[in-house]
Design a protein around this motif. Structure first.
Motif, PDB file in Angstrom:
ATOM      1  N   SER A  39       0.827  -1.214   0.000  1.00 48.11           N
ATOM      2  CA  SER A  39       0.000   0.000   0.000  1.00 48.11           C
ATOM      3  C   SER A  39       0.855   1.255   0.000  1.00 48.11           C
ATOM      4  N   PHE A  40       2.031   1.136   0.631  1.00 43.02           N
ATOM      5  CA  PHE A  40       2.943   2.274   0.723  1.00 43.02           C
ATOM      6  C   PHE A  40       4.359   1.759   0.539  1.00 43.02           C
ATOM      7  N   ALA A  41       5.133   2.412  -0.313  1.00 42.45           N
ATOM      8  CA  ALA A  41       6.524   2.009  -0.524  1.00 42.45           C
ATOM      9  C   ALA A  41       7.373   3.253  -0.745  1.00 42.45           C
ATOM     10  N   ARG A  42       8.619   3.178  -0.288  1.00 45.68           N
ATOM     11  CA  ARG A  42       9.513   4.315  -0.445  1.00 45.68           C
ATOM     12  C   ARG A  42      10.889   3.808  -0.895  1.00 45.68           C
ATOM     13  N   ASN A  43      11.457   4.470  -1.873  1.00 44.15           N
ATOM     14  CA  ASN A  43      12.860   4.224  -2.192  1.00 44.15           C
ATOM     15  C   ASN A  43      13.587   5.569  -2.159  1.00 44.15           C
ATOM     16  N   LYS A  44      14.836   5.581  -2.609  1.00 41.12           N
ATOM     17  CA  LYS A  44      15.624   6.810  -2.514  1.00 41.12           C
ATOM     18  C   LYS A  44      15.047   7.933  -3.382  1.00 41.12           C
ATOM     19  N   LYS A  45      14.325   7.539  -4.451  1.00 46.36           N
ATOM     20  CA  LYS A  45      13.881   8.538  -5.416  1.00 46.36           C
ATOM     21  C   LYS A  45      12.434   8.974  -5.225  1.00 46.36           C
ATOM     22  N   LYS A  46      11.565   8.079  -4.765  1.00 45.32           N
ATOM     23  CA  LYS A  46      10.140   8.427  -4.756  1.00 45.32           C
ATOM     24  C   LYS A  46       9.385   7.667  -3.682  1.00 45.32           C
ATOM     25  N   VAL A  47       8.184   8.158  -3.423  1.00 43.61           N
ATOM     26  CA  VAL A  47       7.243   7.497  -2.513  1.00 43.61           C
ATOM     27  C   VAL A  47       6.078   7.005  -3.355  1.00 43.61           C
ATOM     28  N   PHE A  48       5.664   5.756  -3.117  1.00 40.54           N
ATOM     29  CA  PHE A  48       4.543   5.176  -3.857  1.00 40.54           C
ATOM     30  C   PHE A  48       3.394   4.918  -2.904  1.00 40.54           C
ATOM     31  N   ARG A  49       2.215   5.420  -3.254  1.00 44.69           N
ATOM     32  CA  ARG A  49       0.995   5.134  -2.504  1.00 44.69           C
ATOM     33  C   ARG A  49      -0.043   4.603  -3.477  1.00 44.69           C
ATOM     34  N   VAL A  50      -0.617   3.445  -3.144  1.00 47.42           N
ATOM     35  CA  VAL A  50      -1.625   2.847  -4.021  1.00 47.42           C
ATOM     36  C   VAL A  50      -2.733   3.842  -4.326  1.00 47.42           C
ATOM     37  N   ALA A  51      -3.206   4.549  -3.299  1.00 47.55           N
ATOM     38  CA  ALA A  51      -4.351   5.450  -3.462  1.00 47.55           C
ATOM     39  C   ALA A  51      -4.090   6.565  -4.472  1.00 47.55           C
ATOM     40  N   LYS A  52      -2.808   6.908  -4.684  1.00 45.22           N
ATOM     41  CA  LYS A  52      -2.480   7.998  -5.608  1.00 45.22           C
ATOM     42  C   LYS A  52      -1.771   7.530  -6.871  1.00 45.22           C
ATOM     43  N   ASP A  53      -0.979   6.482  -6.758  1.00 48.37           N
ATOM     44  CA  ASP A  53       0.005   6.190  -7.804  1.00 48.37           C
ATOM     45  C   ASP A  53      -0.213   4.886  -8.580  1.00 48.37           C
ATOM     46  N   TYR A  54      -1.262   4.136  -8.270  1.00 47.97           N
ATOM     47  CA  TYR A  54      -1.407   2.839  -8.928  1.00 47.97           C
ATOM     48  C   TYR A  54      -1.592   2.998 -10.437  1.00 47.97           C
ATOM     49  N   GLY A  55      -2.272   4.054 -10.842  1.00 47.14           N
ATOM     50  CA  GLY A  55      -2.512   4.266 -12.268  1.00 47.14           C
ATOM     51  C   GLY A  55      -1.226   4.349 -13.073  1.00 47.14           C
ATOM     52  N   SER A  56      -0.200   4.998 -12.517  1.00 49.17           N
ATOM     53  CA  SER A  56       1.074   5.119 -13.246  1.00 49.17           C
ATOM     54  C   SER A  56       1.742   3.760 -13.392  1.00 49.17           C
ATOM     55  N   LEU A  57       1.521   2.887 -12.425  1.00 46.81           N
ATOM     56  CA  LEU A  57       2.047   1.525 -12.488  1.00 46.81           C
ATOM     57  C   LEU A  57       1.419   0.767 -13.667  1.00 46.81           C
ATOM     58  N   VAL A  58       0.119   0.954 -13.844  1.00 45.28           N
ATOM     59  CA  VAL A  58      -0.592   0.323 -14.960  1.00 45.28           C
ATOM     60  C   VAL A  58      -0.088   0.879 -16.290  1.00 45.28           C
ATOM     61  N   GLU A  59       0.082   2.186 -16.367  1.00 51.19           N
ATOM     62  CA  GLU A  59       0.557   2.802 -17.614  1.00 51.19           C
ATOM     63  C   GLU A  59       1.943   2.276 -17.986  1.00 51.19           C
ATOM     64  N   ASP A  60       2.820   2.180 -16.999  1.00 54.02           N
ATOM     65  CA  ASP A  60       4.166   1.651 -17.268  1.00 54.02           C
ATOM     66  C   ASP A  60       4.101   0.196 -17.738  1.00 54.02           C
ATOM     67  N   SER A  61       3.149  -0.554 -17.203  1.00 52.82           N
ATOM     68  CA  SER A  61       3.018  -1.966 -17.575  1.00 52.82           C
ATOM     69  C   SER A  61       2.573  -2.124 -19.031  1.00 52.82           C
ATOM     70  N   VAL A  62       1.669  -1.275 -19.456  1.00 52.75           N
ATOM     71  CA  VAL A  62       1.182  -1.349 -20.840  1.00 52.75           C
ATOM     72  C   VAL A  62       2.345  -1.195 -21.818  1.00 52.75           C
ATOM     73  N   GLU A  63       3.324  -0.374 -21.467  1.00 51.24           N
ATOM     74  CA  GLU A  63       4.471  -0.117 -22.341  1.00 51.24           C
ATOM     75  C   GLU A  63       5.255  -1.388 -22.650  1.00 51.24           C
ATOM     76  N   ILE A  64       5.273  -2.362 -21.725  1.00 53.01           N
ATOM     77  CA  ILE A  64       6.065  -3.582 -21.948  1.00 53.01           C
ATOM     78  C   ILE A  64       5.163  -4.824 -22.045  1.00 53.01           C
ATOM     79  N   LEU A  65       3.895  -4.588 -22.323  1.00 50.38           N
ATOM     80  CA  LEU A  65       2.958  -5.691 -22.539  1.00 50.38           C
ATOM     81  C   LEU A  65       2.918  -6.027 -24.022  1.00 50.38           C
ATOM     82  N   ASN A  66       2.817  -7.296 -24.346  1.00 51.10           N
ATOM     83  CA  ASN A  66       2.651  -7.682 -25.749  1.00 51.10           C
ATOM     84  C   ASN A  66       1.345  -7.136 -26.298  1.00 51.10           C
TER      85      ASN A  66
END
Length: 389
Positions: free
Chosen positions: A294-321
């Motif tokens: 639900s919440f993840a943090r690395n050195k560069k960014k903070v990820f929250r499902v409630a705000k950021d899940y859509g960008s995860l889906v968009e990135d996935s489409v880029e490498i989907l057949n």
């Protein structure tokens, strides 16, 4: 002891809603004791306790006028066990949930079965301090459990994981789920190595749902989805997780199922960086599994499902057949099913693809959810068939 609650809260509790918030109280929080919740006229509404945790400050345990004693908890555990009779009879699986917090009438704790052992999770200090009478009742109803571990999921200076009673479990402990083997470690911090609430999703993968497909498992943890996919004859699996332990743990899960590692890629790297890496290398996949915390943090960014899940889906489409599938999953309790679906589909529309929701999963039946407390059904797993234009 009596705790006065607002009229609105009293009405909710009378209708079976078990969770209390700070704004529901007309008195100060008194932890570590059983209390009577009363309305402003002093009439008893329910019995329960106050114990601060991440989603509230207390729980109603019964609206009946009866003591919260050994007999109460024996009866509660007996009912919980009866609901899971079919799981005990299933020879293909020996790991499942025995008590699911408010769904089984005891908000603030859960109990999971791993083979002959159990793991109790305490979500607040009050129930933790009442453990003697609770665990005594548990042992009476579950005498087959050889050892009980506990996880302290509230702020404390004590160790978060301990052997509470009985004998130590082997390390690793081998469990079975739908005839697939997994290894768990019951005394390594708060995690055990597998999330039992995803059992039905893994069962589908292991049944051949992704047969002959290249599968990417993001936020892979110990690779349980990847193992299930490989058992189900996936063409290849790729597991990606930032934690260094994931490499050793994932290999271990493959090895206990005698799965050749040659077709199984494991990357210890930031999952967001992996999207760039895959694009650079020209990698693409038939199926991408997205199950972030639900919440993840690395050195560069903070990820929250409630705000950021859509960008995860968009990135996935880029490498989907061109024709592929995204399995979108979250356990975020602050994201409703409707909001989650909207986030996913908005992202897919942004990428201008054709999509169809083909399967949905929520919590399995051992994760009992009470009808008066629907937010207890936190798990959402949506399968989208996608075609790029």
């Amino acid at each position: 002891m009596e705790i006065k609650i607002t009229q609105q809260a009293a009405k909710r509790v009378q209708n079976g809603y078990p969770l209390l918030q700070k704004d529901d109280l007309m008195d100060q929080i008194q932890e570590n004791q059983w209390v009577d919740f009363v309305n402003k006229e002093g009439k008893r509404i329910a019995k329960g306790y106050l114990g601060v945790q991440n989603n509230g400050v207390g729980w109603s345990l019964t609206t009946k006028n009866r003591p919260l004693n050994h007999a109460f908890f024996v009866e509660l555990f007996f009912r919980a066990k009866e609901k899971r009779r079919a799981f005990y009879q299933d020879k293909k699986t020996d790991a499942f949930r025995l008590l699911n917090s408010a769904g089984d009438g005891l908000g603030g704790m859960t109990v999971d079965k791993y083979g002959d052992f159990a793991v109790v999770s305490w979500y607040n200090r009050t129930l933790y301090n009442k453990q003697e009478e609770i665990i005594s009742a548990f042992k009476e109803i579950f005498p087959e459990v050889k050892g009980i571990y506990e996880k302290l999921r509230f702020q404390t200076d004590q160790p978060y994981s301990n052997l509470l009673a009985g004998i130590k479990a082997p390390e690793p402990l081998h469990i079975k789920e739908n005839n697939v083997n997994y290894v768990v470690y019951l005394n390594e911090g708060l995690m055990t190595g597998i999330f039992l609430d995803q059992r039905e999703v893994r069962a589908l993968l292991a049944s051949g749902f992704v047969r002959n497909k290249d599968v990417l498992n993001m936020f892979s943890y110990t690779g349980a989805f990847s193992v299930a996919a490989a058992v189900g004859k996936a063409k290849s699996t790729t597991s990606v997780d930032l934690a260094k332990r994931s490499l050793k743990k994932t290999k271990e899960q493959f090895n206990v199922n005698q799965i050749d590692l040659e077709q199984q890629m494991i990357h210890v790297m930031d999952t967001f960086d992996y999207f760039k890496y895959a694009k650079k290398k020209g990698l693409s996949f038939d199926c991408i599994i997205l199950d972030p915390p639900s919440f993840a943090r690395n050195k560069k960014k903070v990820f929250r499902v409630a705000k950021d899940y859509g960008s995860l889906v968009e990135d996935s489409v880029e490498i989907l057949n061109r024709q592929g599938m995204i399995i979108a999953s979250t356990n975020a309790g602050n994201v409703s099913s409707k909001k989650f679906q909207t986030m996913i589909e908005k992202a897919l529309q942004e990428k201008n693809v054709t999509y169809k929701l083909i399967k949905k999963f929520h919590l399995p039946k051992d994760y009992v959810v009470h009808s008066s407390f629907p937010e207890g059904d936190y798990l959402k797993v949506y399968f989208y068939q996608i075609e790029k234009r």
